[in-house]
Design a protein around this motif. Sequence first.
Motif, mmCIF file in Angstrom:
data_model
loop_
_atom_site.group_PDB
_atom_site.id
_atom_site.type_symbol
_atom_site.label_atom_id
_atom_site.label_comp_id
_atom_site.label_asym_id
_atom_site.label_seq_id
_atom_site.Cartn_x
_atom_site.Cartn_y
_atom_site.Cartn_z
ATOM 1 N N MET A 49 -35.763 -24.784 -62.312
ATOM 2 C CA MET A 49 -34.429 -24.282 -61.964
ATOM 3 C C MET A 49 -33.617 -25.359 -61.242
ATOM 4 N N ILE A 50 -34.256 -26.079 -60.330
ATOM 5 C CA ILE A 50 -33.566 -27.148 -59.605
ATOM 6 C C ILE A 50 -33.147 -28.249 -60.578
ATOM 7 N N ILE A 83 -30.877 -32.132 -52.673
ATOM 8 C CA ILE A 83 -31.921 -32.606 -51.755
ATOM 9 C C ILE A 83 -32.378 -31.470 -50.843
ATOM 10 N N LEU A 84 -31.446 -30.651 -50.394
ATOM 11 C CA LEU A 84 -31.818 -29.493 -49.567
ATOM 12 C C LEU A 84 -32.644 -28.479 -50.361
ATOM 13 N N LEU A 85 -32.334 -28.316 -51.652
ATOM 14 C CA LEU A 85 -33.156 -27.422 -52.494
ATOM 15 C C LEU A 85 -34.577 -27.955 -52.623
ATOM 16 N N ILE A 86 -34.693 -29.255 -52.825
ATOM 17 C CA ILE A 86 -36.032 -29.859 -52.918
ATOM 18 C C ILE A 86 -36.752 -29.743 -51.574
ATOM 19 N N ALA A 87 -36.014 -29.965 -50.480
ATOM 20 C CA ALA A 87 -36.605 -29.816 -49.144
ATOM 21 C C ALA A 87 -37.103 -28.390 -48.932
ATOM 22 N N LYS A 88 -36.362 -27.422 -49.470
ATOM 23 C CA LYS A 88 -36.779 -26.017 -49.382
ATOM 24 C C LYS A 88 -38.125 -25.811 -50.056
ATOM 25 N N GLN A 89 -38.342 -26.513 -51.143
ATOM 26 C CA GLN A 89 -39.617 -26.405 -51.855
ATOM 27 C C GLN A 89 -40.746 -27.087 -51.090
ATOM 28 N N ILE A 90 -40.428 -28.199 -50.450
ATOM 29 C CA ILE A 90 -41.455 -28.954 -49.721
ATOM 30 C C ILE A 90 -41.809 -28.253 -48.416
ATOM 31 N N HIS A 92 -41.523 -25.033 -47.273
ATOM 32 C CA HIS A 92 -41.298 -23.649 -47.684
ATOM 33 C C HIS A 92 -41.091 -22.715 -46.493
ATOM 34 N N ASP A 93 -41.723 -23.002 -45.369
ATOM 35 C CA ASP A 93 -41.582 -22.138 -44.189
ATOM 36 C C ASP A 93 -40.161 -22.156 -43.625
ATOM 37 N N HIS A 94 -39.370 -23.176 -43.977
ATOM 38 C CA HIS A 94 -38.013 -23.307 -43.458
ATOM 39 C C HIS A 94 -36.945 -22.987 -44.507
ATOM 40 N N GLN A 95 -37.362 -22.364 -45.606
ATOM 41 C CA GLN A 95 -36.411 -22.120 -46.689
ATOM 42 C C GLN A 95 -35.257 -21.211 -46.282
ATOM 43 N N ILE A 96 -35.460 -20.306 -45.359
ATOM 44 C CA ILE A 96 -34.379 -19.417 -44.942
ATOM 45 C C ILE A 96 -33.244 -20.193 -44.285
ATOM 46 N N TRP A 97 -33.545 -21.355 -43.709
ATOM 47 C CA TRP A 97 -32.516 -22.208 -43.086
ATOM 48 C C TRP A 97 -31.959 -23.224 -44.064
ATOM 49 N N LEU A 98 -32.771 -23.665 -45.006
ATOM 50 C CA LEU A 98 -32.349 -24.716 -45.944
ATOM 51 C C LEU A 98 -31.545 -24.172 -47.122
ATOM 52 N N LEU A 99 -31.955 -23.019 -47.646
ATOM 53 C CA LEU A 99 -31.325 -22.488 -48.858
ATOM 54 C C LEU A 99 -29.829 -22.198 -48.703
ATOM 55 N N PRO A 100 -29.383 -21.532 -47.646
ATOM 56 C CA PRO A 100 -27.932 -21.270 -47.556
ATOM 57 C C PRO A 100 -27.107 -22.561 -47.543
ATOM 58 N N PHE A 101 -27.594 -23.574 -46.833
ATOM 59 C CA PHE A 101 -26.858 -24.838 -46.790
ATOM 60 C C PHE A 101 -26.887 -25.547 -48.135
ATOM 61 N N ALA A 102 -28.010 -25.448 -48.841
ATOM 62 C CA ALA A 102 -28.098 -26.047 -50.176
ATOM 63 C C ALA A 102 -27.066 -25.424 -51.103
ATOM 64 N N VAL A 103 -26.983 -24.112 -51.103
ATOM 65 C CA VAL A 103 -26.031 -23.406 -51.966
ATOM 66 C C VAL A 103 -24.591 -23.744 -51.569
ATOM 67 N N ILE A 104 -24.326 -23.783 -50.279
ATOM 68 C CA ILE A 104 -22.976 -24.116 -49.805
ATOM 69 C C ILE A 104 -22.578 -25.514 -50.275
#
Length: 130
Positions: A49-50, A83-90, A92-104
């Motif tokens: 998907m990424i 990069i934030l999406l990939i960081a979300k995958q790496i 994973h425990d911090h995805q709730i903080w990374l995903l909104p910024f990645a989408v924005i």
Amino acid sequence: MNFRFNWDALGIATSVACAIHCAILPLLLTSLPVFGINIIENVLLEYTMIFIAFAIGMYSLWHGYRKHHHSYLPAIVFCVGIILLIAKQIWHDHQIWLLPFAVIFIVSAHVINYRACRVHDHAHADDCDH
């Protein structure tokens, strides 16, 4: 009939689809493991998907850069989001903080590109296939 394809719209739609996938899919499909199907935490699906979002998004941004505004800003903002999406995958425990910024960042890149394409003076309008 003159058909025009709006790559920015496809990029935004892909980003929104990714956000929906990340936000709603886990809620709706939590029963799939009962049937032996693991789509929620499927690393291959997530990276696919990424990659699809990156490929479509960069094509859209490249078209805007090459044919209209000649600014790297949309691509830079977009790459920060990827990069934030990939960081979300790496991480994973911090995805709730990374995903909104990645989408924005990803959606903002397409909005910046769209606006820059519309504002551009078109001094070379004869070779623009917008």
